[in-house]
Design an enzyme around this catalytic site. Structure first.
Site, PDB file in Angstrom:
ATOM      1  N   ASP A 439       0.849  -1.193   0.000  1.00 55.66           N
ATOM      2  CA  ASP A 439       0.000   0.000   0.000  1.00 55.66           C
ATOM      3  C   ASP A 439       0.877   1.232   0.000  1.00 55.66           C
ATOM      4  O   ASP A 439       1.993   1.207   0.521  1.00 55.66           O
ATOM      5  CB  ASP A 439      -0.921   0.016   1.220  1.00 55.66           C
ATOM      6  CG  ASP A 439      -2.177   0.851   0.979  1.00 55.66           C
ATOM      7  OD1 ASP A 439      -3.265   0.257   0.836  1.00 55.66           O
ATOM      8  OD2 ASP A 439      -2.054   2.100   0.921  1.00 55.66           O
ATOM      9  N   ASP A 459       4.724   2.354  -3.588  1.00 54.02           N
ATOM     10  CA  ASP A 459       3.983   3.038  -4.640  1.00 54.02           C
ATOM     11  C   ASP A 459       3.946   2.097  -5.840  1.00 54.02           C
ATOM     12  O   ASP A 459       4.952   1.886  -6.507  1.00 54.02           O
ATOM     13  CB  ASP A 459       4.698   4.349  -4.991  1.00 54.02           C
ATOM     14  CG  ASP A 459       4.014   5.092  -6.146  1.00 54.02           C
ATOM     15  OD1 ASP A 459       3.054   4.530  -6.722  1.00 54.02           O
ATOM     16  OD2 ASP A 459       4.436   6.206  -6.464  1.00 54.02           O
ATOM     17  N   VAL A 460       2.767   1.523  -6.107  1.00 54.93           N
ATOM     18  CA  VAL A 460       2.700   0.486  -7.148  1.00 54.93           C
ATOM     19  C   VAL A 460       2.979   1.040  -8.540  1.00 54.93           C
ATOM     20  O   VAL A 460       3.241   0.280  -9.469  1.00 54.93           O
ATOM     21  CB  VAL A 460       1.338  -0.269  -7.136  1.00 54.93           C
ATOM     22  CG1 VAL A 460       1.186  -1.091  -5.876  1.00 54.93           C
ATOM     23  CG2 VAL A 460       0.177   0.688  -7.342  1.00 54.93           C
ATOM     24  N   TYR A 553     -11.909   6.346 -14.619  1.00 56.61           N
ATOM     25  CA  TYR A 553     -12.090   5.182 -13.754  1.00 56.61           C
ATOM     26  C   TYR A 553     -12.656   4.019 -14.547  1.00 56.61           C
ATOM     27  O   TYR A 553     -12.117   2.911 -14.547  1.00 56.61           O
ATOM     28  CB  TYR A 553     -13.010   5.554 -12.586  1.00 56.61           C
ATOM     29  CG  TYR A 553     -13.238   4.431 -11.602  1.00 56.61           C
ATOM     30  CD1 TYR A 553     -12.217   4.015 -10.759  1.00 56.61           C
ATOM     31  CD2 TYR A 553     -14.486   3.790 -11.517  1.00 56.61           C
ATOM     32  CE1 TYR A 553     -12.421   2.978  -9.849  1.00 56.61           C
ATOM     33  CE2 TYR A 553     -14.694   2.760 -10.620  1.00 56.61           C
ATOM     34  CZ  TYR A 553     -13.669   2.361  -9.785  1.00 56.61           C
ATOM     35  OH  TYR A 553     -13.871   1.339  -8.904  1.00 56.61           O
ATOM     36  N   LYS A 557     -10.646   0.550 -15.534  1.00 58.49           N
ATOM     37  CA  LYS A 557     -11.075  -0.747 -15.009  1.00 58.49           C
ATOM     38  C   LYS A 557     -11.454  -1.693 -16.153  1.00 58.49           C
ATOM     39  O   LYS A 557     -11.285  -2.907 -16.049  1.00 58.49           O
ATOM     40  CB  LYS A 557     -12.237  -0.569 -14.038  1.00 58.49           C
ATOM     41  CG  LYS A 557     -11.826   0.057 -12.700  1.00 58.49           C
ATOM     42  CD  LYS A 557     -11.013  -0.914 -11.850  1.00 58.49           C
ATOM     43  CE  LYS A 557     -10.849  -0.416 -10.422  1.00 58.49           C
ATOM     44  NZ  LYS A 557     -10.140  -1.379  -9.562  1.00 58.49           N
TER      45      LYS A 557
END
Ligand code: ZN
Length: 656
Positions: A439, A459-460, A553, A557
């Site tokens: 996370d 930080d992905v 968004y 997705k």
């Protein structure tokens, strides 16, 4: 050196021997140099007044299922001493018979099953008895000339009992050896096992316990000083190699196993020894470690060779088995390797932790004995086999009940500090998995307090950081079997005509790019999973039924969903399942705040409460509901399902 911690202001008076015993038990139980994972027991003798008012001379002895560190009065079983002495007069008594008799003799049927050492505690003619497996004492008893050293270091007042299997035989041996006067003893050392002290009060027994341990510790310090390792920890090992070893170990065990790498300076010094393969394979400090660590560790990486050796050991010693005679799994529980360091292996993260604790205590004993004291000598393998295949030891493991469905599995969850990600991590741990949570929030580190949890701030959208996090997961638990892609952001709400390009790219970076990086990076580990890899992608109802104003968004997705579908196609031949969940209106998550809720509700011209239940079933949807579906998809119940998209939205007329 062990510190004397008895506090007269806190300790109960000797007039309440059981309360005093509870206090003393907790003192020795909370020191891992004395009592490590169940090694040790205590007792007190006191009159017991039964329902008719008759006084019975009673032994209160530690019951099974209780840790000394946290024991309460209810953790002790009351047994009539006279009955125990009668049992001791028998010519022989099998383990099963002894446990049945002890169980039947309890003055309170609700009391726990009495310790297998109850007969021994009963015959010691002192009110208070303490028993531990103190490191300093077993270091002496496990020397080549152990009995002589114990006599030299601990003096004349100590009874030295040669190794005998705990239970009836040991109690008989001690009874036959017990000096008739009974007063010349300050303690009793059981070779290759541990220490008993006793006294009129637990306090007296405790003082004697510490005196003897400290005498041994001082002697060891002057004859075999323990110096902290000067070198550093071991360096990086290819994580795919770690996962490969863990997979082989899991195959040998017949189920997925957690394998934790330990590479501290102390471990590095030990595995760097030229004589590692000899020193590491002498045997455990006390026989009851065998059910946790096996008789010897695996030196190097040849799992099949280790398993073959175990089979031979089993066949050689089968005639010594007491009880269980089907072979236990031949997989190692401790691995030592010059580059890797140590791997601690267990059916769960907690079991791995126990194996690690035990071996961390074993290393300094082995090295001191070997380098300064003429050599380390464990029990012959037949004696160790007898304990490993002892009904009563195996029962200790079985008492913990059936393994949870995801036991031994290692999961990785992104976005695990809050909302759906956190709920998924919690649900997976509840079902027995070990979980690494990633996370952006540093709070992820302490999100859970469990040996099955590793929280990594990350930080992905930084591919290097995400790669390092994946490596840490593999070092910590041995591999990756389950991945839950959950990190996501909603981004600002605006019509396409007023699109904010940087906002669009930010949403894409977190929701799509980072997920693609992650899946690419975890594939080598999922492919190696002993259980078959499982991926669950947390997408959204917006994919099949988008709403206006959330272009970034919904589009991100949709791309994520497509990524998951392609992964399902590409990875099916590797035995990896990839499924997708489409939750909607989960309002207990970080994505939602009051302002966003109000905006969305206003958009549909309804109030916030109505907006929360705006679905066919009229039901609110929670993070934990989503987490249950995710965990279920990761379980074997969906072994025949991949590429599925499951709505968790209360029902939506644009979707059904
Ligand atoms: Zn013991």
């Amino acid at each position: 050196m062990v510190e004397y911690l008895w506090d007269d202001l806190v300790a109960p008076a000797p007039s309440d021997p059981l309360a005093e015993c509870v206090y003393g038990s907790r003192l020795i139980g909370s020191d891992p140099a004395m009592v490590l994972h169940g090694g040790g027991n205590t007792s007190a003798k006191a009159p017991f007044s039964d329902i008719t008012g008759q006084e019975v001379e009673t032994l209160w002895v530690k019951g099974s299922g209780w840790d000394l560190a946290s024991i309460e009065k209810e953790g002790f079983a009351p047994l009539p001493i006279q009955r125990l002495r009668q049992l001791l007069d028998l010519d022989s008594l099998s383990d099963i018979e002894m446990m049945r008799e002890l169980s039947a003799a309890r003055l309170d049927p609700a009391a726990p099953q009495p310790s297998v050492e109850s007969l021994l505690h009963a015959l010691i003619p002192h009110r208070a008895v303490l028993h531990s497996h103190a490191d300093a004492i077993v270091t002496l008893t496990n020397l080549e000339d152990g009995a002589d050293r114990v006599r030299e270091v601990l003096g004349e007042g100590v009874l030295i009992v040669p190794y005998v299997m705990p239970g009836f035989d040991l109690a008989r041996e001690v009874r036959d050896m017990w000096p008739s006067g009974g007063d010349c003893s300050t303690g009793m050392v059981l070779m290759n096992h541990g220490l008993f002290t006793y006294g009129d009060t637990t306090r007296q027994a405790y003082r004697r316990h510490l005196d003897l341990i400290n005498r041994a510790a001082r002697w060891l310090e002057s004859h075999a000083p323990h110096r902290p390792a000067e070198g550093g920890p071991l360096g990086r090992v290819d994580p795919v190699e770690l996962a490969r070893i863990r997979t082989e170990i899991s195959r040998a065990a017949g189920r997925p196993m957690i394998s934790v790498r330990h590479a501290t300076a102390e471990v590095a010094r030990f595995v760097g020894r030229a004589d590692l393969s000899s020193v590491a394979t002498r045997g455990p400090l006390t026989p009851d470690h065998v059910i946790r660590t096996k008789r010897i560790p695996m030196v190097g990486r040849d799992v099949a060779g280790y398993a073959d050796q175990y089979r031979l050991y089993y066949q050689r010693n089968l005639h010594r088995a007491r009880g269980e005679t089907t072979m236990l799994d031949p997989a190692p529980r401790v691995v030592v390797d010059p580059e890797i360091g140590m791997l601690a292996v267990g059916a769960t993260a907690a079991d791995s932790q126990i194996a690690s604790d035990i071996y961390h205590h074993t290393i300094p004993v082995l090295t001191r004995a070997e380098d300064h004291l003429g050599g380390y000598a464990a029990l012959p393998e037949g004696d160790l086999f007898e304990v490993e295949y002892w009904e009563l030891e195996q029962a200790k493991l079985r008492r913990r009940g059936a393994s949870p469905e995801l036991a031994g599995m290692a999961a990785l969850v992104t976005g695990a500090a809050s909302g759906i990600g956190r709920a998924c991590a919690e649900e997976l741990m509840e079902r027995g998995a070990a979980v690494t949570g990633l996370d952006l929030s540093p709070g992820v580190v302490d999100a859970f307090d469990s040996p099955a949890w590793l929280g990594v701030p990350c930080d992905v959208t930084d591919p290097a950081a995400q790669t390092r996090a994946v490596e840490r997961a593999v070092e910590r638990f041995g591999g990756i079997d389950i991945v839950v892609v959950c990190a996501g952001i909603f981004g600002g709400v605006s019509p396409i005509a007023e699109l904010d390009a940087s906002e669009w790219r930010k949403v894409m970076a977190v929701n799509v790019d980072a997920a693609a990086d992650l899946l690419s990076g975890v594939h080598p580990f999922l492919r190696l999973s002993p259980a078959g890899g499982r991926v669950v992608v947390v997408s959204t109802r917006n994919v099949p039924a988008p709403g206006p104003g959330a272009a970034a968004y919904s589009s991100s997705k949709a791309a994520l969903t497509q990524l998951g579908r392609v992964a399902a196609l590409e990875w099916a031949s590797d035995g990896i399942r990839v499924n997708i969940v489409n939750p909607d209106a989960v309002f207990d998550t970080g994505i939602w705040n009051e302002e966003l809720l109000a905006t969305r509700a206003a958009h549909y011209g309804i109030g916030v409460e109505a907006y929360k239940r705006r679905n066919l079933l009229g039901t609110p949807v929670t993070s934990s509901q989503v987490a249950e579906v995710v965990a279920e998809l990761a379980s074997d119940r969906f072994a025949a399902t991949t590429g599925a998209q499951i709505p968790i939205d209360g029902g939506n007329e644009r979707v059904v």
